[in-house]
Design a protein around this motif. Structure first.
Motif, PDB file in Angstrom:
ATOM      1  N   ASP A 139      -8.749  -2.607  -7.959  1.00 26.34           N
ATOM      2  CA  ASP A 139      -7.338  -2.802  -7.614  1.00 26.34           C
ATOM      3  C   ASP A 139      -6.983  -2.091  -6.310  1.00 26.34           C
ATOM      4  O   ASP A 139      -6.072  -2.514  -5.599  1.00 26.34           O
ATOM      5  CB  ASP A 139      -6.420  -2.274  -8.715  1.00 26.34           C
ATOM      6  N   PHE A 140      -7.709  -1.021  -6.018  1.00 28.15           N
ATOM      7  CA  PHE A 140      -7.385  -0.213  -4.844  1.00 28.15           C
ATOM      8  C   PHE A 140      -8.253  -0.538  -3.627  1.00 28.15           C
ATOM      9  O   PHE A 140      -8.167   0.157  -2.623  1.00 28.15           O
ATOM     10  CB  PHE A 140      -7.517   1.279  -5.185  1.00 28.15           C
ATOM     11  N   ASP A 141      -9.048  -1.588  -3.705  1.00 35.32           N
ATOM     12  CA  ASP A 141      -9.923  -1.934  -2.577  1.00 35.32           C
ATOM     13  C   ASP A 141      -9.158  -2.091  -1.267  1.00 35.32           C
ATOM     14  O   ASP A 141      -9.640  -1.693  -0.207  1.00 35.32           O
ATOM     15  CB  ASP A 141     -10.719  -3.208  -2.863  1.00 35.32           C
ATOM     16  N   SER A 142      -7.963  -2.645  -1.334  1.00 33.50           N
ATOM     17  CA  SER A 142      -7.181  -2.864  -0.112  1.00 33.50           C
ATOM     18  C   SER A 142      -6.680  -1.562   0.513  1.00 33.50           C
ATOM     19  O   SER A 142      -6.252  -1.549   1.668  1.00 33.50           O
ATOM     20  CB  SER A 142      -5.986  -3.777  -0.398  1.00 33.50           C
ATOM     21  N   LEU A 143      -6.762  -0.471  -0.231  1.00 27.91           N
ATOM     22  CA  LEU A 143      -6.264   0.819   0.264  1.00 27.91           C
ATOM     23  C   LEU A 143      -7.362   1.633   0.943  1.00 27.91           C
ATOM     24  O   LEU A 143      -7.061   2.550   1.713  1.00 27.91           O
ATOM     25  CB  LEU A 143      -5.669   1.630  -0.883  1.00 27.91           C
ATOM     26  N   HIS A 144      -8.604   1.317   0.647  1.00 24.71           N
ATOM     27  CA  HIS A 144      -9.724   2.074   1.212  1.00 24.71           C
ATOM     28  C   HIS A 144      -9.673   1.984   2.737  1.00 24.71           C
ATOM     29  O   HIS A 144      -9.416   0.936   3.301  1.00 24.71           O
ATOM     30  CB  HIS A 144     -11.059   1.543   0.702  1.00 24.71           C
ATOM     31  N   PRO A 202       0.803  -1.223   0.000  1.00 22.28           N
ATOM     32  CA  PRO A 202       0.000   0.000   0.000  1.00 22.28           C
ATOM     33  C   PRO A 202       0.835   1.273   0.000  1.00 22.28           C
ATOM     34  O   PRO A 202       0.436   2.262  -0.620  1.00 22.28           O
ATOM     35  CB  PRO A 202      -0.839  -0.113   1.270  1.00 22.28           C
ATOM     36  N   ASP A 203       1.987   1.262   0.662  1.00 20.54           N
ATOM     37  CA  ASP A 203       2.812   2.478   0.698  1.00 20.54           C
ATOM     38  C   ASP A 203       3.287   2.854  -0.703  1.00 20.54           C
ATOM     39  O   ASP A 203       3.211   4.022  -1.103  1.00 20.54           O
ATOM     40  CB  ASP A 203       4.004   2.288   1.637  1.00 20.54           C
ATOM     41  N   ALA A 204       3.775   1.866  -1.456  1.00 19.85           N
ATOM     42  CA  ALA A 204       4.230   2.145  -2.822  1.00 19.85           C
ATOM     43  C   ALA A 204       3.054   2.570  -3.701  1.00 19.85           C
ATOM     44  O   ALA A 204       3.183   3.499  -4.493  1.00 19.85           O
ATOM     45  CB  ALA A 204       4.924   0.921  -3.414  1.00 19.85           C
ATOM     46  N   ALA A 205       1.919   1.893  -3.552  1.00 20.32           N
ATOM     47  CA  ALA A 205       0.745   2.235  -4.355  1.00 20.32           C
ATOM     48  C   ALA A 205       0.318   3.673  -4.098  1.00 20.32           C
ATOM     49  O   ALA A 205       0.057   4.432  -5.045  1.00 20.32           O
ATOM     50  CB  ALA A 205      -0.397   1.271  -4.059  1.00 20.32           C
ATOM     51  N   LEU A 206       0.253   4.051  -2.846  1.00 21.88           N
ATOM     52  CA  LEU A 206      -0.182   5.409  -2.511  1.00 21.88           C
ATOM     53  C   LEU A 206       0.836   6.449  -2.961  1.00 21.88           C
ATOM     54  O   LEU A 206       0.458   7.524  -3.440  1.00 21.88           O
ATOM     55  CB  LEU A 206      -0.459   5.507  -1.009  1.00 21.88           C
ATOM     56  N   LEU A 210      -7.500   3.522   4.620  1.00 19.11           N
ATOM     57  CA  LEU A 210      -6.207   4.007   5.111  1.00 19.11           C
ATOM     58  C   LEU A 210      -6.222   5.533   5.106  1.00 19.11           C
ATOM     59  O   LEU A 210      -6.785   6.153   4.201  1.00 19.11           O
ATOM     60  CB  LEU A 210      -5.064   3.502   4.216  1.00 19.11           C
ATOM     61  N   ALA A 211      -5.601   6.123   6.105  1.00 22.86           N
ATOM     62  CA  ALA A 211      -5.567   7.591   6.187  1.00 22.86           C
ATOM     63  C   ALA A 211      -4.922   8.187   4.935  1.00 22.86           C
ATOM     64  O   ALA A 211      -5.393   9.204   4.410  1.00 22.86           O
ATOM     65  CB  ALA A 211      -4.819   8.024   7.439  1.00 22.86           C
ATOM     66  N   SER A 212      -3.873   7.561   4.442  1.00 24.56           N
ATOM     67  CA  SER A 212      -3.190   8.054   3.236  1.00 24.56           C
ATOM     68  C   SER A 212      -4.099   7.986   2.020  1.00 24.56           C
ATOM     69  O   SER A 212      -4.011   8.822   1.122  1.00 24.56           O
ATOM     70  CB  SER A 212      -1.932   7.237   2.961  1.00 24.56           C
ATOM     71  N   TRP A 213      -4.966   6.977   1.990  1.00 25.75           N
ATOM     72  CA  TRP A 213      -5.919   6.851   0.894  1.00 25.75           C
ATOM     73  C   TRP A 213      -6.847   8.055   0.859  1.00 25.75           C
ATOM     74  O   TRP A 213      -7.098   8.642  -0.199  1.00 25.75           O
ATOM     75  CB  TRP A 213      -6.734   5.569   1.025  1.00 25.75           C
ATOM     76  N   ASP A 214      -7.355   8.421   2.033  1.00 26.31           N
ATOM     77  CA  ASP A 214      -8.281   9.554   2.110  1.00 26.31           C
ATOM     78  C   ASP A 214      -7.614  10.837   1.626  1.00 26.31           C
ATOM     79  O   ASP A 214      -8.248  11.650   0.953  1.00 26.31           O
ATOM     80  CB  ASP A 214      -8.792   9.725   3.545  1.00 26.31           C
ATOM     81  N   VAL A 215      -6.335  11.006   1.930  1.00 26.63           N
ATOM     82  CA  VAL A 215      -5.594  12.195   1.487  1.00 26.63           C
ATOM     83  C   VAL A 215      -5.470  12.198  -0.030  1.00 26.63           C
ATOM     84  O   VAL A 215      -5.741  13.213  -0.685  1.00 26.63           O
ATOM     85  CB  VAL A 215      -4.211  12.259   2.168  1.00 26.63           C
ATOM     86  N   VAL A 216      -5.058  11.068  -0.600  1.00 27.28           N
ATOM     87  CA  VAL A 216      -4.897  10.984  -2.054  1.00 27.28           C
ATOM     88  C   VAL A 216      -6.244  11.188  -2.754  1.00 27.28           C
ATOM     89  O   VAL A 216      -6.346  11.953  -3.717  1.00 27.28           O
ATOM     90  CB  VAL A 216      -4.263   9.632  -2.463  1.00 27.28           C
TER      91      VAL A 216
END
Length: 147
Positions: free
Chosen positions: A119-124, A93-97, A126-132
Motif C-alpha cells: 500500500d505504501f509503495d507510492s511513498l517510497h 501521500p501527505d495525508a498518508a505520511l 519521498l523524503a518524508s517517507w524516509d523520516v517516518v
C-alpha cells in the motif's frame, strides 16, 4: 447459538472472522455489521469491518469504520495506520505520511508492516517517507524486549 439468541453478537463476530479468513469480504462485512448493531463500540469489529469494506473497494465506508475505531480507542495506532493505507492507495501521500506519523506517536513499532506493505509503495523515495521509516525503526529498536 443464533437460534437460541439471534442478537448474541459474539457468534456474529466469529462468523465474520471466518468469512474474513476465507476472503469473503461481503459476508464478513455483513456479520461485522451485525456485531456493531449490538456493540457499536466493538473495536476489533470496527477495524475488521473497515478492512472488509476496503477489500470491497469502498474506501469511504472503510475510512468511516477506521475513524469510529479511533474514537473508541484513541490510544491505538491501528486506525491511523489503516487510514494511512487508504490515503496512500488514493494517491494522497501527505495525508498518508501524516497518519503514519500519528500511528508512530501512538506506538506503531513494526518496520516490516511499514516497509513491506505494498500500500505504501507510492511513498517510497519521498523524503518524508524516509523520516517516518527512520522513526519507526528507531522506536522498534528502543522497545523493550518481550518477556
Amino acid at each position: 447459538a443464533i437460534a437460541v439468541d439471534p442478537t448474541y453478537p459474539h457468534v456474529y463476530r466469529r462468523l465474520a472472522d471466518l468469512f474474513f479468513e476465507r476472503k469473503d469480504w461481503t459476508r464478513a462485512l455483513e456479520y461485522y455489521r451485525r456485531v456493531l448493531a449490538s456493540l457499536p463500540q466493538h473495536f476489533e469489529a470496527l477495524i475488521q469491518a473497515g478492512n472488509s469494506a476496503r477489500f470491497l473497494s469502498d474506501p469511504v465506508a472503510a475510512a468511516g469504520y477506521y475513524k469510529a475505531a479511533a474514537k473508541v480507542r484513541a490510544d491505538s495506532w491501528i486506525p491511523p495506520y489503516n487510514l494511512a493505507c487508504l490515503r496512500a492507495l488514493e494517491g494522497d501521500p501527505d495525508a498518508a505520511l501524516a497518519l503514519l506519523g500519528v500511528a508512530t506517536g501512538l506506538g506503531f513499532r513494526a518496520p516490516l508492516l511499514l516497509e513491506e506493505n505494498p500500500d505504501f509503495d507510492s511513498l517510497h523515495g519521498l523524503a518524508s517517507w524516509d523520516v517516518v521509516a527512520a522513526r519507526v525503526r528507531a522506536a522498534a529498536a528502543s522497545a523493550p524486549a518481550p518477556r
